[in-house]
Write a protein that holds these residues in place. Structure first.
Motif, mmCIF file in Angstrom:
data_model
loop_
_atom_site.group_PDB
_atom_site.id
_atom_site.type_symbol
_atom_site.label_atom_id
_atom_site.label_comp_id
_atom_site.label_asym_id
_atom_site.label_seq_id
_atom_site.Cartn_x
_atom_site.Cartn_y
_atom_site.Cartn_z
ATOM 1 N N GLU A 183 83.824 -59.318 -14.151
ATOM 2 C CA GLU A 183 83.583 -58.405 -15.383
ATOM 3 C C GLU A 183 83.120 -59.439 -16.137
ATOM 4 O OE1 GLU A 183 84.310 -55.127 -16.128
ATOM 5 O OE2 GLU A 183 84.534 -55.118 -13.966
ATOM 6 N N ASN A 226 77.944 -62.898 -22.571
ATOM 7 C CA ASN A 226 77.169 -63.950 -22.999
ATOM 8 C C ASN A 226 78.567 -64.876 -23.777
ATOM 9 O OD1 ASN A 226 74.474 -63.859 -21.925
ATOM 10 N ND2 ASN A 226 74.221 -62.275 -23.666
ATOM 11 N N HIS A 278 80.761 -61.655 -15.753
ATOM 12 C CA HIS A 278 79.638 -62.258 -15.289
ATOM 13 C C HIS A 278 78.427 -61.904 -16.226
ATOM 14 C CE1 HIS A 278 76.433 -63.802 -12.696
ATOM 15 N NE2 HIS A 278 75.959 -62.459 -12.661
ATOM 16 N N GLU A 279 78.625 -60.843 -16.628
ATOM 17 C CA GLU A 279 77.341 -59.976 -17.463
ATOM 18 C C GLU A 279 77.433 -60.694 -19.201
ATOM 19 O OE1 GLU A 279 74.698 -58.602 -16.535
ATOM 20 O OE2 GLU A 279 75.391 -58.774 -14.322
#
Length: 96
Positions: free
Chosen positions: A13, A18, A15-16
């Motif tokens: 979750e 910032n 990973h995307e």
């Protein structure tokens, strides 16, 4: 305490995401911990970036942030720390 399966799910979750906080030369201070705790309440899962000029080792920064904000340390990868804390008011992530 989270299981390995739950941590894998949270890493996927995150990973995307910032990084929304940066720890620099000043290290970890109480104001930063308060802001991270508020962000965790709103988002549940956040990334924190440790800058190269930070004088404290990244593993120590991760432990301090996790301990002081009451969150769970999911992973330290490179200079990025992933933290999770279940929101009491705004639960968004359903763990397996």
């Amino acid at each position: 305490m989270l299981t390995g399966r739950q941590k894998r799910f949270l890493r996927k979750e995150a990973h995307e995401l910032n990084p929304i906080f940066q720890v620099g030369k000043g290290g970890v201070n109480p104001n930063m911990v308060n802001q991270i705790a508020e962000a965790l309440e709103a988002r549940e899962l956040i990334k924190v970036s440790v800058l190269q000029n930070c004088e404290v080792p990244k593993e120590e920064v991760a432990e301090l942030l996790s301990e002081r904000s009451g969150s769970e340390l999911i992973q330290v990868i490179g200079r990025t720390i992933i933290l999770y804390k279940e929101s009491s008011k705004n639960k968004q992530i359903k763990l397996p």
